[in-house]
Design a protein around this motif. Structure first.
Motif, PDB file in Angstrom:
ATOM      1  N   ASP A   1       0.816  -1.208   0.000  1.00 54.58           N
ATOM      2  CA  ASP A   1       0.000   0.000   0.000  1.00 54.58           C
ATOM      3  C   ASP A   1       0.848   1.254   0.000  1.00 54.58           C
ATOM      4  OD1 ASP A   1      -2.941  -0.511   0.183  1.00 54.58           O
ATOM      5  OD2 ASP A   1      -2.283  -1.809   1.814  1.00 54.58           O
TER       6      ASP A   1
ATOM      7  N   THR B   1      -3.286   4.947  -0.268  1.00 50.73           N
ATOM      8  CA  THR B   1      -4.276   3.880  -0.115  1.00 50.73           C
ATOM      9  C   THR B   1      -4.264   3.212   1.258  1.00 50.73           C
ATOM     10  OG1 THR B   1      -2.748   2.235  -1.043  1.00 50.73           O
ATOM     11  CG2 THR B   1      -4.229   3.360  -2.579  1.00 50.73           C
ATOM     12  N   VAL B   2      -3.340   3.622   2.133  1.00 50.57           N
ATOM     13  CA  VAL B   2      -3.208   2.903   3.404  1.00 50.57           C
ATOM     14  C   VAL B   2      -4.472   3.014   4.254  1.00 50.57           C
ATOM     15  CG1 VAL B   2      -2.128   4.822   4.674  1.00 50.57           C
ATOM     16  CG2 VAL B   2      -1.675   2.451   5.355  1.00 50.57           C
TER      17      VAL B   2
ATOM     18  N   SER C   1      -7.551   3.250   3.235  1.00 50.54           N
ATOM     19  CA  SER C   1      -8.561   2.367   2.669  1.00 50.54           C
ATOM     20  C   SER C   1      -8.351   0.939   3.155  1.00 50.54           C
ATOM     21  CB  SER C   1      -8.506   2.424   1.140  1.00 50.54           C
ATOM     22  OG  SER C   1      -9.414   1.515   0.571  1.00 50.54           O
ATOM     23  N   SER C   2      -7.095   0.495   3.177  1.00 46.83           N
ATOM     24  CA  SER C   2      -6.796  -0.853   3.656  1.00 46.83           C
ATOM     25  C   SER C   2      -7.086  -0.993   5.143  1.00 46.83           C
ATOM     26  CB  SER C   2      -5.332  -1.195   3.372  1.00 46.83           C
ATOM     27  OG  SER C   2      -5.101  -1.254   1.983  1.00 46.83           O
TER      28      SER C   2
ATOM     29  N   ALA D   1     -10.771  -1.321   5.576  1.00 44.61           N
ATOM     30  CA  ALA D   1     -11.230  -2.670   5.225  1.00 44.61           C
ATOM     31  C   ALA D   1     -10.980  -3.641   6.365  1.00 44.61           C
ATOM     32  CB  ALA D   1     -10.522  -3.144   3.955  1.00 44.61           C
ATOM     33  N   VAL D   2      -9.813  -3.551   7.005  1.00 43.26           N
ATOM     34  CA  VAL D   2      -9.504  -4.422   8.140  1.00 43.26           C
ATOM     35  C   VAL D   2     -10.469  -4.161   9.294  1.00 43.26           C
ATOM     36  CG1 VAL D   2      -7.778  -4.987   9.887  1.00 43.26           C
ATOM     37  CG2 VAL D   2      -7.083  -4.680   7.509  1.00 43.26           C
TER      38      VAL D   2
ATOM     39  N   ARG E   1      -9.226  -2.984  -6.401  1.00 39.07           N
ATOM     40  CA  ARG E   1      -8.873  -4.063  -5.474  1.00 39.07           C
ATOM     41  C   ARG E   1     -10.092  -4.494  -4.661  1.00 39.07           C
ATOM     42  NH1 ARG E   1      -3.870  -2.008  -2.032  1.00 39.07           N
ATOM     43  NH2 ARG E   1      -5.482  -0.512  -1.464  1.00 39.07           N
TER      44      ARG E   1
ATOM     45  N   ARG F   1     -10.504  -5.267  -1.534  1.00 36.48           N
ATOM     46  CA  ARG F   1     -10.695  -4.577  -0.248  1.00 36.48           C
ATOM     47  C   ARG F   1     -11.227  -3.160  -0.467  1.00 36.48           C
ATOM     48  NH1 ARG F   1      -4.327  -4.209   1.325  1.00 36.48           N
ATOM     49  NH2 ARG F   1      -4.286  -6.036   0.012  1.00 36.48           N
ATOM     50  N   ASP F   2     -10.769  -2.517  -1.573  1.00 37.19           N
ATOM     51  CA  ASP F   2     -11.250  -1.173  -1.862  1.00 37.19           C
ATOM     52  C   ASP F   2     -12.720  -1.201  -2.285  1.00 37.19           C
ATOM     53  OD1 ASP F   2      -8.807  -0.049  -1.273  1.00 37.19           O
ATOM     54  OD2 ASP F   2      -8.099  -0.039  -3.344  1.00 37.19           O
TER      55      ASP F   2
END
Length: 202
Positions: free
Chosen positions: A42, A46-47, A49-50, A53-54, A170, A172-173
């Motif tokens: 990432d 984008t960090v 967004s990740s 998602a987590v 992606r 997760r996105d």
């Protein structure tokens, strides 16, 4: 997993306000660009967004912890908040989107439309950077232009309505985007219901 339910959610469309930028890329460079997006660690953009998602993946587990150990749940939420603050600090260093005004868009998990200052040929491939509000989740994806029509200029002088379908985003996105759309739609429905009740129509 309920695929039919997820597919319906994926195509919910909402009017939203967010920050975005785009650049056109040659079609023959798309496979390599997609491979980089899928395989690279990432970026600062984008960090968040990740991380979001987590957090979404942990929701069910955290709810169970809240029922059995409320104090631990509060502690875990505080840690999550601290990580989010760090993510926003990284985002501030990596993009100018935070400093530009938001703009009106129509958004779903399958595509986005927005106004732009110039005509873009349908079939063009775009690299899109989308910054969701208020989560500041940054999404980097690729989209195909399916239409670009002249419209009345918006306050920023944008004279064309650009419509796109996502070509690659992606997983997760996409999950973050679907959740964002669902939450926004729920908030809009509540606001409409409250307005109806205040007007005596409820």
């Amino acid at each position: 997993m309920n695929y039919k339910r997820d597919e319906r959610r994926e195509f919910f469309r909402i009017d939203d306000s967010l920050s975005l930028s785009y650049r056109q890329i040659p079609a023959d460079s798309l496979p390599a660009a997609i491979e980089r997006l899928e395989n690279e660690v990432d970026s600062d953009f984008t960090v968040l967004s990740s991380l979001t998602a987590v957090t979404q993946e942990m929701t069910g587990t955290l709810h169970k912890i809240e029922l059995s150990s409320p104090e631990i749940a509060v502690y875990l939420k505080s840690l999550d908040k601290k990580i989010e603050i760090l993510g926003r600090a990284l985002l501030t260093q990596s993009t100018t989107l935070l400093n530009q005004p938001t703009q009106a868009v129509n958004l779903s998990a399958s595509g986005i439309s927005f106004q732009t200052s110039r005509f873009v040929e349908p079939g063009s491939i775009l690299e899109l950077k989308i910054l969701l509000m208020p989560s500041y989740a940054g999404i980097l994806c690729f989209a195909e232009v399916v239409g670009c029509d002249g419209v009345e200029a918006d306050p920023s002088g944008r004279t064309h309505r650009l419509r796109t379908n996502f070509l690659n985003i992606r997983g997760r996105d996409r999950d973050v985007l679907i959740q964002h759309v669902i939450q926004k739609q729920g908030a809009q429905l509540r606001k409409a219901r409250e307005a109806l009740e205040l007007s005596g129509g409820g």
